[in-house]
Design a protein around this motif. Structure first.
Motif, PDB file in Angstrom:
ATOM      1  N   SER A   1       0.821  -1.215   0.000  1.00 30.36           N
ATOM      2  CA  SER A   1       0.000   0.000   0.000  1.00 30.36           C
ATOM      3  C   SER A   1       0.854   1.264   0.000  1.00 30.36           C
ATOM      4  O   SER A   1       0.369   2.340  -0.328  1.00 30.36           O
ATOM      5  N   LEU A   2       2.122   1.126   0.353  1.00 30.27           N
ATOM      6  CA  LEU A   2       3.037   2.277   0.369  1.00 30.27           C
ATOM      7  C   LEU A   2       3.742   2.458  -0.962  1.00 30.27           C
ATOM      8  O   LEU A   2       4.392   3.486  -1.184  1.00 30.27           O
ATOM      9  N   GLN A   3       3.626   1.486  -1.839  1.00 33.31           N
ATOM     10  CA  GLN A   3       4.299   1.510  -3.135  1.00 33.31           C
ATOM     11  C   GLN A   3       3.534   2.435  -4.074  1.00 33.31           C
ATOM     12  O   GLN A   3       2.707   2.009  -4.871  1.00 33.31           O
ATOM     13  N   ARG A   4       3.806   3.731  -3.929  1.00 32.49           N
ATOM     14  CA  ARG A   4       3.117   4.771  -4.707  1.00 32.49           C
ATOM     15  C   ARG A   4       4.130   5.829  -5.130  1.00 32.49           C
ATOM     16  O   ARG A   4       5.203   5.924  -4.537  1.00 32.49           O
ATOM     17  N   PRO A   5       3.757   6.648  -6.113  1.00 32.54           N
ATOM     18  CA  PRO A   5       4.676   7.713  -6.536  1.00 32.54           C
ATOM     19  C   PRO A   5       5.021   8.695  -5.405  1.00 32.54           C
ATOM     20  O   PRO A   5       6.141   9.178  -5.319  1.00 32.54           O
TER      21      PRO A   5
END
Length: 151
Positions: free
Chosen positions: A54-58
């Protein structure tokens, strides 16, 4: 204690057989154990994997965004994050524009761990999808999202 109210055994059987919450919990536990086992080689639980993913974001998300996505309350999320922070996989920081807001970012170690974990998750997920093919996993996901969106 002789005057204590008694729930009839047929009601026990009704709950056992009909309770949606009980059946969801049982299914969730089975799936969680399966993914916990698959992710064990990288030292993650399914919950930790989902949180890292869920933290794997731009841009680093806010605590509120992550809690909402995971369907968790902030207290539970904070506890789970502390474990990841201690391992150096994630970092919580104050938002630059609003000091009341906390943002969560993957660290380099967290990204490496997630990259190692993803193929394990993918293999376990493909196997599960194959097992569930007879009950239509696409419909199951849609139905579960509907349940998760209930307030």
């Amino acid at each position: 204690m002789a005057d204590a109210p008694i729930v009839a055994f047929d009601k026990t059987l009704l709950v056992r057989d009909a309770c949606l919450c009980l059946h969801m919990q049982r299914a969730a536990r089975v799936l969680a154990r399966r993914f916990d086992e698959a992710l064990r080689p990288v030292g993650l639980t399914n919950e930790q994997f989902s949180l890292l993913m869920s933290l794997q974001r731009p841009e680093p998300p806010t605590m509120g965004d992550v809690a909402s996505l995971l369907g968790a309350d902030r207290t539970t999320l904070t506890g789970a994050l502390k474990k990841l922070e201690r391992r150096g996989l994630a970092k919580v920081s104050v938002d630059r524009e609003d000091r009341r807001v906390r943002r969560i970012a993957l660290t380099a170690k967290g990204r490496t761990c997630l990259a190692a974990a993803f193929p394990m998750w993918d293999e376990a997920h493909r196997a599960l999808e194959a097992e569930l093919a007879r009950i239509n996993p696409v419909k199951l996901r849609r139905d579960l999202r509907s349940v998760a969106s209930m307030r």
